[in-house]
Motif scaffolding. Sequence first.
Motif, PDB file in Angstrom:
ATOM      1  N   ARG A 173      38.594  36.983  50.216  1.00 31.57           N
ATOM      2  CA  ARG A 173      37.353  37.726  49.982  1.00 31.57           C
ATOM      3  C   ARG A 173      37.131  37.993  48.499  1.00 31.57           C
TER       4      ARG A 173
ATOM      5  N   SER B  89      26.895  40.280  53.291  1.00 32.67           N
ATOM      6  CA  SER B  89      27.044  39.774  54.652  1.00 32.67           C
ATOM      7  C   SER B  89      25.739  39.169  55.158  1.00 32.67           C
TER       8      SER B  89
ATOM      9  N   PRO C 170      30.841  32.287  50.434  1.00 35.07           N
ATOM     10  CA  PRO C 170      32.043  32.665  49.693  1.00 35.07           C
ATOM     11  C   PRO C 170      32.674  31.433  49.066  1.00 35.07           C
TER      12      PRO C 170
ATOM     13  N   TYR D 270      33.215  40.009  43.842  1.00 30.05           N
ATOM     14  CA  TYR D 270      32.661  41.251  44.396  1.00 30.05           C
ATOM     15  C   TYR D 270      32.638  42.350  43.333  1.00 30.05           C
TER      16      TYR D 270
END
Length: 252
Positions: A78, A62, A72, A42
Motif C-alpha cells: 500500500r 479507493s 496502485p 500516500y
Amino acid sequence: MKEQRERRSYDQQCGLAFALDIVGERWTLLIVRELLLRPRRYRELLDALPGIGTNLLAERLSLLTQTGIIRPLDVERRTAGYTLTELGERLREPVLAMARFGLAVLAERPTELPAAVRRASWAVLAIEAMADPERARTDETYEFDISGEVFHVVVHGGRVRTSTGPATDPVLRIATDTQTFFDLGSRIIEPVEAVLTGSVTVQGPPAAVPRCLYLLGLGPDPGERPALDASTHRAAALSRLPDRTTAGAATS
C-alpha cells in the motif's frame, strides 16, 4: 467508510453529471492534479493536500481506484504509491482547462486572491495551462526553477510540451520563488518588475524573453508592433536586459 456509503448521484443522463458523480467530490480533482505531475505515495498526497484528513484521502483513493482512474503501483504494498491509468490521464485537458479558467478569474480580480498554501510543484501544471500552442513563435526550450522544482517547456513545430526535470540546452533558464511565480500568474506583479527587482533571474538571450512571455500569455506578440502603451514599454525594457541577468532570486 461512512461517507462512501452515503455517496449520492446527480442521477442525470448527462455526460457532465456522470463525470461529476466520479470526480466532482471535494478533493478528488486535487488528488488527480498531484498524480498528473508524477506518481505519489500516500504520505506525499497527504502532505500536498493539507486539511484532507487520512480517512477522507483513503476513501477518495479507493473510489478513484474502483473507477479505474488510478491504480496502485504495487498491489501488494500500500505504501508503494499511486499513478494515473490511461483513463485518468484523459483528465489532463479538463484539469488544465479549469486551471486556465481560474487563472483568468484571478487576473481579473487579483485583490480577491485568498491567503493560501502554495507549492512549487503546482507551477508545473500552471505553466502547462498558461502555455498556448497558438502563441508558439519559435522552436526553443525554456527551463524553469521554482523554489527548487525544475521543469521545462519545449516548443517544437507549433506544439508545446511541458516535462519535469532539467532541459537539454534551453534557450532560457528562469528562476524564481513560489510566491513570485504565482503573483506573476495572477497578474499581481508584472514580469519586468519581477526581473528588475531581482525576484526573477533570467539566463539567456534577451530576444527570447518576449517570446517566452507571449507563449505564457504574459506579454504582447513580439512579432507585432503595437502602440507604445505601458505594456509595450515594459516588453521593450525586458528585451534590453543584459544577456545574462545575475540578480539573485528572492526567497519565499
